[in-house]
Motif scaffolding. Sequence first.
Motif, PDB file in Angstrom:
ATOM      1  N   ASP A  93      10.355  -1.987 -10.138  1.00 29.10           N
ATOM      2  CA  ASP A  93       9.244  -1.754 -11.047  1.00 29.10           C
ATOM      3  C   ASP A  93       8.641  -3.104 -11.423  1.00 29.10           C
ATOM      4  N   ILE A  94       7.343  -3.269 -11.152  1.00 30.61           N
ATOM      5  CA  ILE A  94       6.646  -4.503 -11.513  1.00 30.61           C
ATOM      6  C   ILE A  94       5.831  -4.182 -12.760  1.00 30.61           C
ATOM      7  N   GLY A  95       6.186  -4.800 -13.868  1.00 30.19           N
ATOM      8  CA  GLY A  95       5.537  -4.525 -15.141  1.00 30.19           C
ATOM      9  C   GLY A  95       4.057  -4.853 -15.142  1.00 30.19           C
ATOM     10  N   ALA A  96       3.343  -4.307 -16.127  1.00 30.41           N
ATOM     11  CA  ALA A  96       1.907  -4.553 -16.269  1.00 30.41           C
ATOM     12  C   ALA A  96       1.634  -6.039 -16.413  1.00 30.41           C
ATOM     13  N   LYS A  97       0.678  -6.521 -15.613  1.00 27.93           N
ATOM     14  CA  LYS A  97       0.258  -7.925 -15.649  1.00 27.93           C
ATOM     15  C   LYS A  97       1.454  -8.874 -15.609  1.00 27.93           C
ATOM     16  N   ALA A  98       2.380  -8.587 -14.708  1.00 25.55           N
ATOM     17  CA  ALA A  98       3.611  -9.372 -14.598  1.00 25.55           C
ATOM     18  C   ALA A  98       3.936  -9.640 -13.132  1.00 25.55           C
ATOM     19  N   SER A  99       4.897 -10.518 -12.923  1.00 25.46           N
ATOM     20  CA  SER A  99       5.405 -10.734 -11.570  1.00 25.46           C
ATOM     21  C   SER A  99       6.925 -10.645 -11.611  1.00 25.46           C
ATOM     22  N   LYS A 100       7.498 -10.365 -10.444  1.00 21.01           N
ATOM     23  CA  LYS A 100       8.942 -10.177 -10.376  1.00 21.01           C
ATOM     24  C   LYS A 100       9.425 -10.522  -8.978  1.00 21.01           C
ATOM     25  N   THR A 150       0.840  -1.195   0.000  1.00 22.53           N
ATOM     26  CA  THR A 150       0.000   0.000   0.000  1.00 22.53           C
ATOM     27  C   THR A 150       0.874   1.243   0.000  1.00 22.53           C
ATOM     28  N   TYR A 151       0.244   2.413   0.052  1.00 23.82           N
ATOM     29  CA  TYR A 151       0.988   3.670  -0.009  1.00 23.82           C
ATOM     30  C   TYR A 151       1.686   4.019   1.295  1.00 23.82           C
ATOM     31  N   TRP A 155       6.502 -10.448  -6.249  1.00 28.68           N
ATOM     32  CA  TRP A 155       5.347  -9.552  -6.299  1.00 28.68           C
ATOM     33  C   TRP A 155       4.643  -9.739  -7.630  1.00 28.68           C
ATOM     34  N   GLU A 156       3.321  -9.646  -7.618  1.00 27.63           N
ATOM     35  CA  GLU A 156       2.539  -9.750  -8.850  1.00 27.63           C
ATOM     36  C   GLU A 156       1.704  -8.490  -9.012  1.00 27.63           C
ATOM     37  N   ASN A 157       1.696  -7.976 -10.233  1.00 25.66           N
ATOM     38  CA  ASN A 157       0.914  -6.793 -10.577  1.00 25.66           C
ATOM     39  C   ASN A 157      -0.165  -7.217 -11.565  1.00 25.66           C
ATOM     40  N   SER A 158      -1.424  -7.146 -11.151  1.00 28.48           N
ATOM     41  CA  SER A 158      -2.527  -7.538 -12.045  1.00 28.48           C
ATOM     42  C   SER A 158      -3.066  -6.355 -12.838  1.00 28.48           C
ATOM     43  N   LYS A 159      -2.509  -5.181 -12.640  1.00 29.53           N
ATOM     44  CA  LYS A 159      -2.979  -3.956 -13.304  1.00 29.53           C
ATOM     45  C   LYS A 159      -2.453  -3.882 -14.745  1.00 29.53           C
ATOM     46  N   VAL A 160      -3.068  -3.003 -15.529  1.00 32.90           N
ATOM     47  CA  VAL A 160      -2.661  -2.835 -16.928  1.00 32.90           C
ATOM     48  C   VAL A 160      -1.516  -1.829 -17.070  1.00 32.90           C
ATOM     49  N   GLY A 179      -1.402  -1.889  -4.479  1.00 29.25           N
ATOM     50  CA  GLY A 179      -0.441  -2.169  -5.533  1.00 29.25           C
ATOM     51  C   GLY A 179      -0.204  -3.648  -5.658  1.00 29.25           C
ATOM     52  N   PRO A 180       1.008  -4.019  -5.989  1.00 26.94           N
ATOM     53  CA  PRO A 180       1.339  -5.427  -6.172  1.00 26.94           C
ATOM     54  C   PRO A 180       1.056  -6.254  -4.920  1.00 26.94           C
TER      55      PRO A 180
END
Length: 173
Positions: A121-128, A50-51, A93-98, A156-157
């Motif tokens: 930086d977690i890319g769009a619809k990606a995990s890292k 979160t923020y 971390w996984e980012n489900s956002k576009v 966020g992620p």
Amino acid sequence: MTISLSSIAIPKASFGVTELHKISIGSTQVWASDAFTPVRANIATGHISTYEWKRVIGLTADTASYPGSTVTSDQLVVPAAGTGVTITASIRWENSKVASYPVSMRLKVDGVIVKGETQFDIGAKASKVCIVEATNQTVRVGSLVTVESTNDFVTGPVIVADVASNFLRVTKL
């Protein structure tokens, strides 16, 4: 008669089956183990960045691979004092956002930041897998180690299942 053991190295002491890390007479410590015990906690899924800086939750002691590991209130407990210690947190971390989302992590020992903000930086619809590490640290018996996360948005992620990648570890090389 005075007896001195200053030139004798005693690498390990135990009381029954319980390994001792220090021996005191009254308030005077007369012996301390120089053996450091590495510990590790696995990090479960579900924590959302979160923020605000928040402690990563879902830690469980990895006693199978690191006997003696314990966790209290999502903090990894250090069983033996040590210098030159390395603290590592690794999280997928996984980012489900576009859109791409940043996530930041930091490490604390006993509430004190030992590794400042590291942003990923977690890319769009990606995990890292993101790794932060604090080297050459000093810990005491009972030190509490935590990993915290934040990002620039309300949500966020999220941490995803990855037993091999999701951990908090304290070692001495």
